[in-house]
Design an enzyme around this catalytic site. Structure first.
Site, PDB file in Angstrom:
ATOM      1  CE1 TYR A  15      -4.718   9.390   1.318  1.00  0.00           C
ATOM      2  CE2 TYR A  15      -2.830   7.960   0.913  1.00  0.00           C
ATOM      3  CZ  TYR A  15      -3.351   9.183   1.298  1.00  0.00           C
ATOM      4  OH  TYR A  15      -2.508  10.191   1.656  1.00  0.00           O
ATOM      5  CG  HIS A  20      -9.884  10.937  -4.322  1.00  0.00           C
ATOM      6  ND1 HIS A  20     -10.678  11.399  -5.349  1.00  0.00           N
ATOM      7  CD2 HIS A  20      -8.816  11.778  -4.286  1.00  0.00           C
ATOM      8  CE1 HIS A  20     -10.126  12.468  -5.893  1.00  0.00           C
ATOM      9  NE2 HIS A  20      -8.997  12.710  -5.280  1.00  0.00           N
ATOM     10  CG  PHE A  63      -0.066   9.869  -3.849  1.00  0.00           C
ATOM     11  CD1 PHE A  63      -0.974   9.371  -2.930  1.00  0.00           C
ATOM     12  CD2 PHE A  63       1.282   9.718  -3.598  1.00  0.00           C
ATOM     13  CE1 PHE A  63      -0.550   8.731  -1.785  1.00  0.00           C
ATOM     14  CE2 PHE A  63       1.725   9.085  -2.451  1.00  0.00           C
ATOM     15  CZ  PHE A  63       0.808   8.595  -1.543  1.00  0.00           C
ATOM     16  CG  ASN A  65      -1.206  15.057  -7.472  1.00  0.00           C
ATOM     17  OD1 ASN A  65      -0.715  13.952  -7.279  1.00  0.00           O
ATOM     18  ND2 ASN A  65      -0.751  16.151  -6.895  1.00  0.00           N
TER      19      ASN A  65
END
Length: 191
Positions: A15, A20, A63, A65
């Site tokens: 990631y 993000h 993560f 969320n």
């Protein structure tokens, strides 16, 4: 004044280069500029760097969320108020290459912000780094992709601007910082 800075992103190499992770990118740029070192703090679910003057930088290692778990742990551990928190995050509702500072507000579907707001309320500062919207397809897949080189260059320019006003921001000179940062967004919109 700001005591807690939370840069949003997802942990893991897969990631690291995705849109993000724009919050991580800015905190990494600040750490390079000020020669800060992040250390893993399992009780806070984050990598943490002491930025001096009672300011701490956090990169949650949950993560996206679940970013609120770091926010509430940081507030409790460092005895900060919600108004002393700055969250740095990607923003699809801003053009690539723009950046805006704001206080409070909604989450606009950003799951990291939604989790933070659920746990600490929504009266914290936000530094929104524009990553643009996808021409086609969903936002979820878009933010989990790396931007093309030209867009990454625009974002990098934005991160440089943010590092230039960083000290004003942490000193509580919000109006001056907001004026500089928000005016950069107008230039990005005209491109």
């Amino acid at each position: 004044m700001i005591k807690i800075v939370i840069g949003l992103g997802n942990p893991g190499k897969q990631y690291a280069a995705t849109r993000h992770n724009a919050g991580f990118w800015l905190l990494d740029a600040i750490a390079r500029r000020d020669q800060l070192t992040f250390a893993s703090k399992s009780k806070l679910n984050a990598e943490v760097a002491a930025a001096g003057n009672g300011v701490y930088l956090f990169k949650p290692q949950t993560f996206m969320n679940l970013s609120g778990t770091t926010a509430i742990a940081a507030i409790n551990f460092y005895r900060a108020e919600t108004e002393q928190v700055l969250v740095v995050h990607d923003e699809v509702d801003l053009p690539t290459g723009s950046i805006k500072l704001k206080h409070g507000g909604g989450n606009a579907g950003h799951r990291g912000l939604a989790d933070i707001s659920q746990r600490i309320g929504n009266h914290y500062w936000r530094l929104r780094i524009g990553v643009g919207k996808p021409a086609v397809g969903g936002v979820h897949d878009y933010v989990l992709q790396s931007p093309p080189a030209a867009e990454q260059q625009q974002i990098d320019t934005t991160l440089t601007l943010a590092t230039e006003v960083w000290d004003k921001l942490l000193a509580g000179d919000y109006n001056n910082a907001m004026q500089i940062l928000n005016s950069s967004g107008k230039a990005a919109e005209q491109q």
